[in-house]
Design a protein around this motif. Structure first.
Motif, PDB file in Angstrom:
ATOM      1  N   UNK A 233       5.124  21.077   5.268  1.00 62.36           N
ATOM      2  CA  UNK A 233       6.297  20.308   4.840  1.00 62.36           C
ATOM      3  C   UNK A 233       7.375  20.340   5.925  1.00 62.36           C
TER       4      UNK A 233
ATOM      5  N   UNK B 153       9.500  13.599  11.248  1.00 57.26           N
ATOM      6  CA  UNK B 153      10.100  12.371  10.722  1.00 57.26           C
ATOM      7  C   UNK B 153      11.553  12.230  11.185  1.00 57.26           C
TER       8      UNK B 153
ATOM      9  N   UNK C 235       3.063   7.326   4.504  1.00 55.33           N
ATOM     10  CA  UNK C 235       4.360   7.927   4.137  1.00 55.33           C
ATOM     11  C   UNK C 235       5.362   7.789   5.290  1.00 55.33           C
ATOM     12  N   UNK C 236       4.880   8.051   6.508  1.00 56.92           N
ATOM     13  CA  UNK C 236       5.777   7.940   7.681  1.00 56.92           C
ATOM     14  C   UNK C 236       6.161   6.493   7.935  1.00 56.92           C
TER      15      UNK C 236
ATOM     16  N   UNK D  66       9.109   5.294   6.038  1.00 58.47           N
ATOM     17  CA  UNK D  66      10.424   5.705   6.521  1.00 58.47           C
ATOM     18  C   UNK D  66      10.777   5.089   7.866  1.00 58.47           C
TER      19      UNK D  66
ATOM     20  N   UNK E  86      10.741  11.205   0.058  1.00 57.64           N
ATOM     21  CA  UNK E  86      10.548  12.236   1.093  1.00 57.64           C
ATOM     22  C   UNK E  86       9.878  13.487   0.553  1.00 57.64           C
TER      23      UNK E  86
ATOM     24  N   UNK F 271       4.885  17.186  -0.711  1.00 52.44           N
ATOM     25  CA  UNK F 271       4.676  18.440  -1.455  1.00 52.44           C
ATOM     26  C   UNK F 271       3.607  18.249  -2.523  1.00 52.44           C
TER      27      UNK F 271
END
Lengths: 39, 460
Positions: A27, A34, B257-258, B261, B367, B371
């Motif tokens: 994480x 990012x 996911x990246x 963003x 974000x 998890x």
């Protein structure tokens, strides 16, 4: 009785610690990457 | 092991899954192209339909060759073969027609909506016929799916021989689309291929579980002609495949996911997904080949060295070790941490989508999704180990099937959060679209079902 269970308790602590450490590290790295690549 | 077919039967069972199961993935890709209105993806989809149409030729020739080769074999019933052949010829003719329509459409300078919808309609009709042909095809050889003497129901074997083709054939299509997308530098196509990789990885879980159950359905009590040693060799490779799928699926999801963003991909990470996918495909090919050999003696050749000792191998070792308290309890504890992570993440994200904490934008809660994904990986790994401790008992508990179905639905539904454009644009203070709320409700319901199904396993 408790002494016989010590290896199991130690094993639980070790395996859980390793799993949580990997999740924390994954994480942390993902978020760091990012933030660095964000425009 | 020989992966290159050396008989008509081997070629047929290998080639025939592409125009049938593969058609589902081609249709999914084509439908995405229409929804996303991507010219490049539509043309790629049409080319895939042309290739599938051409595959009708080797599928027919190998089927005809197998029928002649196996005509004298008492294991195969002539009626079943002729039913399969009759429906097969109809389905292949429709497939060839779909391919021909796609060929005409792809060579036109401008893609007309009528041509696109015609190909879509023909492909859907072909798929309907393929479902019938496929089912009649399994029944020719897999007489074990009608056995009523086993402790574990044969429905597991039936589902496994169908389901295992989805992550395998789907993976071939995903890899093909991905390579084309990298070549064309088309971001929509890259995202579609990455979604396909993730779906294949998720489907790997029910495939592994149904495979495990099929093992018991075919070995307890033993069935003539089925070797436990050969099953063990197959499931050892299935374990490696599960890891390969997990690596490919997670790295593919991280790219999605990246991208959400950053709005762009980075070449290094895309190449990493490609590398994982190529290695996984190799491992998967060997797994599929060993799986096919279990109950297809007609495809074995004299040079094949078949395992004969059912007491060796990785899976057998895992079974023995995980039965020790010192290994079982730690992995079970990790499994509970995984649940906490998955449910906690899903709960937080879904509550925002459903209307809680509107002061936070959807991008902010997005974000924390990794998890939950790490939780899924933790639990696929630990769950697979726990399952091996007493798989025959777990798999026959009534809450296990709903649990695995909910895992599949819940994991695929979460993908929506990383691909929906409308949801991504939900800013602080704004309400999420109603479709997203339905997906959030489905995700929460599914993961609640997974936790409850798992907890009830030892008690009902």
């Amino acid at each position: 009785m408790i002494y016989g269970n010590i290896p199991v308790i130690l094993m639980v602590i070790s395996v859980v610690s390793c799993a949580l450490a990997l999740i924390f590290l994954g994480t942390y790295c993902l978020n760091k990457i990012l933030d660095r690549s964000a425009p | 092991m020989h992966l290159i077919p050396q008989s008509w039967s081997h070629l047929h069972i290998l080639v025939s899954v592409f125009p049938s199961v593969g058609l589902i993935f081609a249709l999914g890709f084509y439908a995405t192209a229409i929804i996303a209105n991507s010219e490049a993806m539509k043309r790629t989809g049409l080319v895939v339909f042309v290739i599938l149409g051409l595959l009708a030729i080797p599928t027919y020739l190998s089927g005809d060759g197998s029928a002649q080769d196996l005509a004298q074999n008492p294991k195969f019933t002539e009626d079943l073969v002729s039913d399969h052949l009759g429906w097969g010829v109809t389905a292949l003719a429709m497939l060839a027609l779909t391919g021909f329509a796609a060929l005409i459409a792809v060579f036109r300078r401008r893609l007309s909506d009528n041509a696109i919808h015609l190909v879509l309609g023909l492909a859907i009709v072909t798929l309907g016929l393929m479902v019938v042909v496929g089912e009649l095809g399994w029944e020719i050889n897999h007489t074990e799916i009608k056995l009523a003497t086993q402790k574990t129901p044969q429905v597991w074997s039936h589902v496994h021989i169908i389901l295992n083709h989805f992550p395998t054939v789907g993976f071939v299509f995903a890899l093909g689309f991905y390579i084309v997308a990298l070549g064309l530098k088309n971001d929509v196509m890259k995202r579609t291929s990455l979604v396909l990789f993730v779906i294949c990885a998720i489907l790997g879980v029910p495939t592994f579980v149904t495979g495990n159950a099929s093992m018991w359905a075919l070995t307890d009590p033993p069935v003539r002609g089925i070797s436990k040693a050969m099953i063990n060799a197959h499931r050892d490779w299935a374990l490696y495949t599960l890891f390969g799928l997990a690596f490919t699926g997670v790295t593919a999801w991280i790219q999605l996911w990246r991208f959400r963003h950053l709005g762009r991909f980075t070449n290094g990470s895309l190449v990493l997904v490609l590398a994982f996918a190529i290695v996984t495909l190799g491992v998967m090919a060997e797994t599929g080949h060993r799986g096919g050999q279990i109950n297809h003696p007609e495809i074995r050749v004299a040079t094949d060295v078949q395992p004969t000792d059912a007491t060796t191998g990785l899976s057998v070792t895992v079974e023995k070790e995980i039965n020790q308290v010192i290994w079982f309890v730690p992995w079970q504890t990790v499994h509970f941490f995984g649940f906490a992570l998955i449910f906690g993440t899903a709960f937080a994200v879904c509550l925002r989508v459903l209307g809680f904490w509107k002061s936070v934008s959807f991008a902010s809660v997005h974000r924390i999704l990794p998890l939950g994904v790490f939780g899924v990986v933790t639990n696929v790994f630990s769950g697979m180990l726990i399952l091996q401790a007493d798989s025959s008992r777990y798999l026959n508990e009534i809450t296990f099937v709903p649990k695995v179905i909910f895992i599949t639905i819940g994991a695929i539904a979460v993908l929506y959060f990383s691909v929906s454009e409308r949801l991504w644009s939900v800013k602080a203070g704004e309400d999420a679209p109603i479709s997203a709320k339905w997906v959030a409700a489905l995700v929460l319901l599914s993961w609640t079902g997974v936790v409850m199904g798992g907890r009830l396993l030892p008690y009902v």
